[in-house]
Design a protein around this motif. Structure first.
Motif, PDB file in Angstrom:
ATOM      1  N   GLN A  41       8.348   7.624 -61.307  1.00 56.70           N
ATOM      2  CA  GLN A  41       9.044   7.753 -60.037  1.00 56.70           C
ATOM      3  C   GLN A  41       9.382   9.200 -59.688  1.00 56.70           C
ATOM      4  N   ALA A  42       9.146  10.122 -60.600  1.00 55.99           N
ATOM      5  CA  ALA A  42       9.438  11.530 -60.340  1.00 55.99           C
ATOM      6  C   ALA A  42       8.327  12.151 -59.497  1.00 55.99           C
ATOM      7  N   ARG A  43       8.718  13.155 -58.709  1.00 52.88           N
ATOM      8  CA  ARG A  43       7.742  13.847 -57.864  1.00 52.88           C
ATOM      9  C   ARG A  43       7.381  15.181 -58.508  1.00 52.88           C
ATOM     10  N   LEU A  44       6.105  15.401 -58.743  1.00 50.72           N
ATOM     11  CA  LEU A  44       5.634  16.649 -59.331  1.00 50.72           C
ATOM     12  C   LEU A  44       5.715  17.758 -58.299  1.00 50.72           C
ATOM     13  N   VAL A  45       6.288  18.894 -58.685  1.00 47.46           N
ATOM     14  CA  VAL A  45       6.417  20.032 -57.776  1.00 47.46           C
ATOM     15  C   VAL A  45       5.112  20.816 -57.749  1.00 47.46           C
ATOM     16  N   THR A  46       4.531  20.922 -56.569  1.00 45.54           N
ATOM     17  CA  THR A  46       3.321  21.712 -56.342  1.00 45.54           C
ATOM     18  C   THR A  46       3.506  22.472 -55.028  1.00 45.54           C
ATOM     19  N   PRO A  47       2.619  23.444 -54.756  1.00 44.32           N
ATOM     20  CA  PRO A  47       2.718  24.140 -53.466  1.00 44.32           C
ATOM     21  C   PRO A  47       2.586  23.196 -52.271  1.00 44.32           C
ATOM     22  N   GLN A  48       1.980  22.032 -52.486  1.00 39.94           N
ATOM     23  CA  GLN A  48       1.796  21.075 -51.404  1.00 39.94           C
ATOM     24  C   GLN A  48       2.997  20.132 -51.264  1.00 39.94           C
ATOM     25  N   THR A  49       3.603  19.738 -52.386  1.00 30.59           N
ATOM     26  CA  THR A  49       4.674  18.734 -52.328  1.00 30.59           C
ATOM     27  C   THR A  49       6.053  19.338 -52.058  1.00 30.59           C
ATOM     28  N   VAL A  50       6.366  20.456 -52.741  1.00 31.10           N
ATOM     29  CA  VAL A  50       7.677  21.098 -52.556  1.00 31.10           C
ATOM     30  C   VAL A  50       7.462  22.609 -52.453  1.00 31.10           C
ATOM     31  N   PRO A  51       6.882  23.071 -51.355  1.00 31.06           N
ATOM     32  CA  PRO A  51       6.535  24.499 -51.255  1.00 31.06           C
ATOM     33  C   PRO A  51       7.741  25.434 -51.335  1.00 31.06           C
ATOM     34  N   GLU A  52       8.918  24.954 -50.881  1.00 35.42           N
ATOM     35  CA  GLU A  52      10.086  25.832 -50.863  1.00 35.42           C
ATOM     36  C   GLU A  52      10.600  26.157 -52.263  1.00 35.42           C
ATOM     37  N   LEU A  53      10.226  25.363 -53.271  1.00 38.34           N
ATOM     38  CA  LEU A  53      10.699  25.616 -54.629  1.00 38.34           C
ATOM     39  C   LEU A  53       9.750  26.529 -55.411  1.00 38.34           C
ATOM     40  N   ILE A  54       8.539  26.684 -54.934  1.00 39.43           N
ATOM     41  CA  ILE A  54       7.536  27.455 -55.673  1.00 39.43           C
ATOM     42  C   ILE A  54       7.970  28.903 -55.917  1.00 39.43           C
ATOM     43  N   PRO A  55       8.550  29.621 -54.940  1.00 46.02           N
ATOM     44  CA  PRO A  55       9.000  30.995 -55.227  1.00 46.02           C
ATOM     45  C   PRO A  55      10.042  31.059 -56.338  1.00 46.02           C
ATOM     46  N   VAL A  56      10.937  30.066 -56.405  1.00 46.00           N
ATOM     47  CA  VAL A  56      11.951  30.019 -57.460  1.00 46.00           C
ATOM     48  C   VAL A  56      11.278  29.835 -58.816  1.00 46.00           C
ATOM     49  N   VAL A  57      10.325  28.915 -58.875  1.00 50.19           N
ATOM     50  CA  VAL A  57       9.601  28.647 -60.120  1.00 50.19           C
ATOM     51  C   VAL A  57       8.808  29.877 -60.550  1.00 50.19           C
ATOM     52  N   ASN A  58       8.053  30.451 -59.612  1.00 52.35           N
ATOM     53  CA  ASN A  58       7.180  31.582 -59.943  1.00 52.35           C
ATOM     54  C   ASN A  58       7.985  32.794 -60.409  1.00 52.35           C
ATOM     55  N   GLN A  59       9.120  33.045 -59.758  1.00 48.64           N
ATOM     56  CA  GLN A  59       9.915  34.211 -60.154  1.00 48.64           C
ATOM     57  C   GLN A  59      10.511  34.030 -61.539  1.00 48.64           C
ATOM     58  N   ALA A  60      11.014  32.821 -61.820  1.00 45.56           N
ATOM     59  CA  ALA A  60      11.583  32.573 -63.151  1.00 45.56           C
ATOM     60  C   ALA A  60      10.506  32.687 -64.226  1.00 45.56           C
ATOM     61  N   GLN A  61       9.324  32.137 -63.951  1.00 45.09           N
ATOM     62  CA  GLN A  61       8.225  32.231 -64.920  1.00 45.09           C
ATOM     63  C   GLN A  61       7.804  33.669 -65.138  1.00 45.09           C
ATOM     64  N   ALA A  62       7.727  34.442 -64.064  1.00 41.51           N
ATOM     65  CA  ALA A  62       7.304  35.836 -64.181  1.00 41.51           C
ATOM     66  C   ALA A  62       8.328  36.662 -64.943  1.00 41.51           C
ATOM     67  N   ARG A  63       9.608  36.482 -64.616  1.00 40.71           N
ATOM     68  CA  ARG A  63      10.649  37.273 -65.263  1.00 40.71           C
ATOM     69  C   ARG A  63      10.746  36.948 -66.747  1.00 40.71           C
ATOM     70  N   LEU A  64      10.683  35.667 -67.094  1.00 36.83           N
ATOM     71  CA  LEU A  64      10.867  35.250 -68.485  1.00 36.83           C
ATOM     72  C   LEU A  64       9.569  35.171 -69.269  1.00 36.83           C
ATOM     73  N   GLN A  65       8.421  35.300 -68.576  1.00 35.00           N
ATOM     74  CA  GLN A  65       7.118  35.200 -69.237  1.00 35.00           C
ATOM     75  C   GLN A  65       7.009  33.904 -70.043  1.00 35.00           C
ATOM     76  N   VAL A  66       7.387  32.813 -69.422  1.00 39.54           N
ATOM     77  CA  VAL A  66       7.402  31.519 -70.090  1.00 39.54           C
ATOM     78  C   VAL A  66       6.026  30.867 -69.991  1.00 39.54           C
ATOM     79  N   GLU A  67       5.722  30.014 -70.935  1.00 44.97           N
ATOM     80  CA  GLU A  67       4.460  29.270 -70.919  1.00 44.97           C
ATOM     81  C   GLU A  67       4.416  28.330 -69.715  1.00 44.97           C
ATOM     82  N   PRO A  68       3.219  27.821 -69.353  1.00 41.91           N
ATOM     83  CA  PRO A  68       3.136  26.904 -68.212  1.00 41.91           C
ATOM     84  C   PRO A  68       4.030  25.677 -68.412  1.00 41.91           C
ATOM     85  N   VAL A  69       4.702  25.283 -67.346  1.00 42.75           N
ATOM     86  CA  VAL A  69       5.554  24.096 -67.365  1.00 42.75           C
ATOM     87  C   VAL A  69       5.246  23.262 -66.121  1.00 42.75           C
TER      88      VAL A  69
END
Length: 209
Positions: free
Chosen positions: A1-29
């Motif tokens: 029942q969960a919705r996967l976040v993608t640029p198509q489904t929740v585009p407004e959250l993608i900048p938040v995700v990308n910035q956190a991943q870039a800053r922390l250099q975290v593995e793909p999630v």
């Protein structure tokens, strides 16, 4: 029942995700959003990609910087190995043993869990680079649905400020998976004032480039 976040489904959250991943250099999630009125987020998984689950209520109460802290907090759990180790240790805690040994294991595991939360809070702070917003995110999590009003926020702050004054609360924390919010806030303030934070923050800024 969960919705996967993608640029198509929740585009407004993608900048938040990308910035956190870039800053922390975290593995793909993979990020999922669950429709739920409670304020909560968690991460789990043994293999890559780990899953981060956000409750939909967060998006009604948190601004972008506060979401950045929450996203960084959960990515911190991933980056620091808490997700698979939590699953492993949690499973080992179920091994049959004497009551005294089981109690010691449980207390040790809870202590480790609380330590993980402090570390993840630091990751969240590094991700959003805003101590005040990191703190207000924690206050809103404590306030829950009361965070919709200023009066509700003030009541939450009063609860937070008094929670470590109560001996029962201090004893109860020994069995809790999370530290008291007042202690987490103080840890964020102390870390934000440290030289280590400023050195790492400079590296985080380089990661964005």
């Amino acid at each position: 029942q969960a919705r996967l976040v993608t640029p198509q489904t929740v585009p407004e959250l993608i900048p938040v995700v990308n910035q956190a991943q870039a800053r922390l250099q975290v593995e793909p999630v993979q990020i999922f959003i669950v429709t739920n009125k409670t304020l909560n987020a968690y991460t789990f998984g043994m293999q890559t990609p780990k899953a981060i689950v956000l409750h939909s209520a967060l998006f009604h109460l948190m601004d972008q910087d506060e979401l950045q802290f929450i996203m960084g907090h959960e990515m911190g759990h991933v980056d620091l190995g808490h997700t698979w180790l939590n699953t492993l240790v949690g499973g080992m805690a179920g091994i049959p043993s004497t009551y005294s040994a089981a109690a010691i294991l449980e207390l040790a595991f809870r202590w480790w869990n609380r330590a993980c939360e402090y570390s993840a809070d630091r990751a969240g702070l590094l991700a959003c680079n805003n101590p005040n917003k990191s703190i207000t995110a924690l206050i809103k999590l404590e306030a829950g649905s009361d965070a919709h009003s200023q009066a509700g926020i003030l009541r939450a702050i009063q609860r937070i400020e008094s929670e470590d004054d109560d001996l029962v609360n201090n004893l109860s924390e020994l069995l809790a998976s999370h530290p008291m919010i007042i202690k987490r806030i103080q840890q964020i303030r102390d870390y934000a004032a440290s030289s280590d934070y400023h050195k790492l923050q400079a590296l985080m800024n380089q990661n964005l480039q």
